[in-house]
Design a protein around this motif. Sequence first.
Motif, PDB file in Angstrom:
ATOM      1  N   ALA A 176       0.810  -1.231   0.000  1.00 12.81           N
ATOM      2  CA  ALA A 176       0.000   0.000   0.000  1.00 12.81           C
ATOM      3  C   ALA A 176       0.841   1.280   0.000  1.00 12.81           C
ATOM      4  CB  ALA A 176      -0.959  -0.023   1.181  1.00 12.81           C
ATOM      5  N   ASP A 177       0.786   2.042   1.098  1.00 12.31           N
ATOM      6  CA  ASP A 177       1.419   3.360   1.092  1.00 12.31           C
ATOM      7  C   ASP A 177       2.941   3.307   1.179  1.00 12.31           C
ATOM      8  OD1 ASP A 177       1.467   2.446   3.691  1.00 12.31           O
ATOM      9  OD2 ASP A 177       0.787   4.314   4.597  1.00 12.31           O
ATOM     10  N   LYS A 178       3.530   2.117   1.338  1.00 10.08           N
ATOM     11  CA  LYS A 178       4.995   2.006   1.325  1.00 10.08           C
ATOM     12  C   LYS A 178       5.503   1.501  -0.026  1.00 10.08           C
ATOM     13  CE  LYS A 178       7.551   1.770   4.725  1.00 10.08           C
ATOM     14  NZ  LYS A 178       8.480   1.446   5.832  1.00 10.08           N
ATOM     15  N   LEU A 179       4.588   1.329  -0.994  1.00 12.10           N
ATOM     16  CA  LEU A 179       4.958   0.810  -2.304  1.00 12.10           C
ATOM     17  C   LEU A 179       5.620   1.912  -3.127  1.00 12.10           C
ATOM     18  CD1 LEU A 179       4.891  -1.554  -4.296  1.00 12.10           C
ATOM     19  CD2 LEU A 179       2.600  -0.830  -4.974  1.00 12.10           C
ATOM     20  N   GLN A 180       6.890   1.742  -3.412  1.00 15.10           N
ATOM     21  CA  GLN A 180       7.675   2.752  -4.128  1.00 15.10           C
ATOM     22  C   GLN A 180       7.787   2.458  -5.621  1.00 15.10           C
ATOM     23  OE1 GLN A 180       8.998   5.592  -3.136  1.00 15.10           O
ATOM     24  NE2 GLN A 180      10.352   6.065  -4.864  1.00 15.10           N
ATOM     25  N   HIS A 181       7.797   1.185  -5.974  1.00 21.50           N
ATOM     26  CA  HIS A 181       8.085   0.811  -7.364  1.00 21.50           C
ATOM     27  C   HIS A 181       7.488  -0.564  -7.616  1.00 21.50           C
ATOM     28  CE1 HIS A 181      10.313   1.495 -11.060  1.00 21.50           C
ATOM     29  NE2 HIS A 181      10.852   0.295 -11.000  1.00 21.50           N
ATOM     30  N   ILE A 182       7.398  -0.957  -8.888  1.00 19.32           N
ATOM     31  CA  ILE A 182       6.862  -2.271  -9.210  1.00 19.32           C
ATOM     32  C   ILE A 182       7.493  -2.768 -10.508  1.00 19.32           C
ATOM     33  CG2 ILE A 182       4.868  -1.264 -10.400  1.00 19.32           C
ATOM     34  CD1 ILE A 182       3.229  -3.683  -9.461  1.00 19.32           C
ATOM     35  N   HIS A 183       7.781  -4.063 -10.541  1.00 21.74           N
ATOM     36  CA  HIS A 183       8.214  -4.724 -11.773  1.00 21.74           C
ATOM     37  C   HIS A 183       7.070  -5.600 -12.279  1.00 21.74           C
ATOM     38  CE1 HIS A 183      12.826  -4.535 -10.833  1.00 21.74           C
ATOM     39  NE2 HIS A 183      12.376  -3.427 -11.395  1.00 21.74           N
ATOM     40  N   ASN A 191      -3.909   4.234  -4.616  1.00 21.29           N
ATOM     41  CA  ASN A 191      -3.391   5.526  -5.089  1.00 21.29           C
ATOM     42  C   ASN A 191      -1.896   5.489  -5.392  1.00 21.29           C
ATOM     43  OD1 ASN A 191      -5.927   6.917  -4.828  1.00 21.29           O
ATOM     44  ND2 ASN A 191      -5.596   6.921  -2.609  1.00 21.29           N
ATOM     45  N   TYR A 192      -1.453   4.389  -5.957  1.00 24.24           N
ATOM     46  CA  TYR A 192      -0.058   4.287  -6.383  1.00 24.24           C
ATOM     47  C   TYR A 192       0.183   5.251  -7.539  1.00 24.24           C
ATOM     48  CZ  TYR A 192       4.149   2.271  -8.516  1.00 24.24           C
ATOM     49  OH  TYR A 192       5.402   2.079  -9.060  1.00 24.24           O
ATOM     50  N   ASP A 193       1.219   6.063  -7.429  1.00 24.38           N
ATOM     51  CA  ASP A 193       1.491   7.048  -8.478  1.00 24.38           C
ATOM     52  C   ASP A 193       2.900   6.901  -9.042  1.00 24.38           C
ATOM     53  OD1 ASP A 193       2.957   7.932  -6.352  1.00 24.38           O
ATOM     54  OD2 ASP A 193       2.147   9.979  -6.330  1.00 24.38           O
ATOM     55  N   GLY A 194       3.489   5.715  -8.876  1.00 20.61           N
ATOM     56  CA  GLY A 194       4.828   5.473  -9.396  1.00 20.61           C
ATOM     57  C   GLY A 194       4.804   4.897 -10.801  1.00 20.61           C
ATOM     58  N   TYR A 195       5.948   4.398 -11.207  1.00 23.53           N
ATOM     59  CA  TYR A 195       6.093   3.833 -12.546  1.00 23.53           C
ATOM     60  C   TYR A 195       5.551   2.403 -12.608  1.00 23.53           C
ATOM     61  CZ  TYR A 195       9.294   7.602 -13.959  1.00 23.53           C
ATOM     62  OH  TYR A 195       9.837   8.812 -14.275  1.00 23.53           O
ATOM     63  N   LEU A 196       5.066   2.014 -13.807  1.00 20.71           N
ATOM     64  CA  LEU A 196       4.826   0.613 -14.126  1.00 20.71           C
ATOM     65  C   LEU A 196       6.042   0.168 -14.933  1.00 20.71           C
ATOM     66  CD1 LEU A 196       1.051   0.653 -15.206  1.00 20.71           C
ATOM     67  CD2 LEU A 196       2.018   0.082 -12.977  1.00 20.71           C
ATOM     68  N   SER A 197       6.937  -0.504 -14.271  1.00 20.46           N
ATOM     69  CA  SER A 197       8.218  -0.856 -14.879  1.00 20.46           C
ATOM     70  C   SER A 197       8.194  -2.305 -15.336  1.00 20.46           C
ATOM     71  CB  SER A 197       9.335  -0.646 -13.843  1.00 20.46           C
ATOM     72  OG  SER A 197      10.584  -1.016 -14.370  1.00 20.46           O
ATOM     73  N   LEU A 198       8.681  -2.540 -16.547  1.00 18.98           N
ATOM     74  CA  LEU A 198       8.677  -3.889 -17.118  1.00 18.98           C
ATOM     75  C   LEU A 198      10.032  -4.553 -16.930  1.00 18.98           C
ATOM     76  CD1 LEU A 198       6.823  -2.817 -20.337  1.00 18.98           C
ATOM     77  CD2 LEU A 198       5.920  -4.451 -18.666  1.00 18.98           C
ATOM     78  N   GLU A 199      10.011  -5.796 -16.472  1.00 18.66           N
ATOM     79  CA  GLU A 199      11.238  -6.582 -16.343  1.00 18.66           C
ATOM     80  C   GLU A 199      10.986  -7.926 -17.041  1.00 18.66           C
ATOM     81  OE1 GLU A 199      14.457  -6.324 -12.850  1.00 18.66           O
ATOM     82  OE2 GLU A 199      12.947  -7.866 -12.511  1.00 18.66           O
ATOM     83  N   VAL A 200      11.033  -7.884 -18.353  1.00 15.12           N
ATOM     84  CA  VAL A 200      10.609  -9.021 -19.167  1.00 15.12           C
ATOM     85  C   VAL A 200      11.699  -9.395 -20.182  1.00 15.12           C
ATOM     86  CG1 VAL A 200       8.142  -8.523 -18.973  1.00 15.12           C
ATOM     87  CG2 VAL A 200       9.463  -7.475 -20.820  1.00 15.12           C
ATOM     88  N   GLY A 201      11.645 -10.662 -20.625  1.00 15.85           N
ATOM     89  CA  GLY A 201      12.412 -11.074 -21.785  1.00 15.85           C
ATOM     90  C   GLY A 201      13.888 -11.326 -21.597  1.00 15.85           C
ATOM     91  N   PHE A 202      14.375 -11.332 -20.355  1.00 19.94           N
ATOM     92  CA  PHE A 202      15.815 -11.519 -20.169  1.00 19.94           C
ATOM     93  C   PHE A 202      16.155 -12.880 -19.553  1.00 19.94           C
ATOM     94  CE2 PHE A 202      14.137  -9.680 -16.313  1.00 19.94           C
ATOM     95  CZ  PHE A 202      14.738 -10.416 -15.320  1.00 19.94           C
ATOM     96  N   HIS A 203      15.173 -13.764 -19.458  1.00 16.88           N
ATOM     97  CA  HIS A 203      15.358 -15.047 -18.784  1.00 16.88           C
ATOM     98  C   HIS A 203      16.057 -16.076 -19.662  1.00 16.88           C
ATOM     99  CE1 HIS A 203      11.840 -15.286 -21.257  1.00 16.88           C
ATOM    100  NE2 HIS A 203      11.722 -16.581 -21.066  1.00 16.88           N
ATOM    101  N   LYS A 204      16.190 -15.776 -20.952  1.00 18.22           N
ATOM    102  CA  LYS A 204      16.839 -16.717 -21.868  1.00 18.22           C
ATOM    103  C   LYS A 204      17.332 -15.953 -23.092  1.00 18.22           C
ATOM    104  CE  LYS A 204      12.513 -17.793 -24.270  1.00 18.22           C
ATOM    105  NZ  LYS A 204      11.584 -18.856 -24.682  1.00 18.22           N
TER     106      LYS A 204
END
Length: 217
Positions: A145-152, A179-192
């Motif tokens: 919740a209110d401690k959420l700074q970022h997301i992958h 009310n998260y107002d940070g980035y939606l950051s993608l961490e995809v496609g690097f597993h192989k």
Amino acid sequence: MKDYNLKVSAMLPAPGGGPGMNVSSASPEERRFTINHYKDVIRLANDWECPTVIYVAGWVAFGTTQTDAWNYSLEAITEIGEFAKEKGISMAIEPTSADSNLIETADDALLLSEQTGLDNVRVMFDTYHALYRNEVSSDYVYRMADKLQHIHLADADRLPPGLGTVDYPAVLKALKEVNYDGYLSLEVGFHKRGVEPDWYARKSIEYLKQELAKLNA
């Protein structure tokens, strides 16, 4: 970057891959090396006007107890967090259950954050790691919740969102509700090897725009 209206959403000092990158190591020299590396990345983040540096809390190496590893990591993130605060940077502790064995859950990350006593030491999560634990990604949003700074965002096998099993409509709904107002950051496609980066980027962005439009309709 300014010419192209690009911003750096977050930075992550690369953990693992060799000696000197484990903040939970029994070796004082290794811990010091890693802390200093984090400080270098924080300086660079400040130069690049990046708001967030991600903290991977290390791993319990053979011969180290869970308690000792936790305390080493707590000492490290407290020192790093204080330095980051001087630079106007927030630290985001990430549970990395698929890659390490110390901070694995939302509660682990929240507890370590709380123990620092620093308001700029916050938390983040990766939907891939939540899926690895057979947990519900939207639950992580509500828990942090209110401690959420970022997301992958990453689906099963690091696929683009919408091509696996993560319930992204529920994740986006939860982010809106807290009310998260940070980035939606993608961490995809690097597993192989053998992946097409542009395809991963295009599929991810198209899907997220589609789901956000539905959410905001």
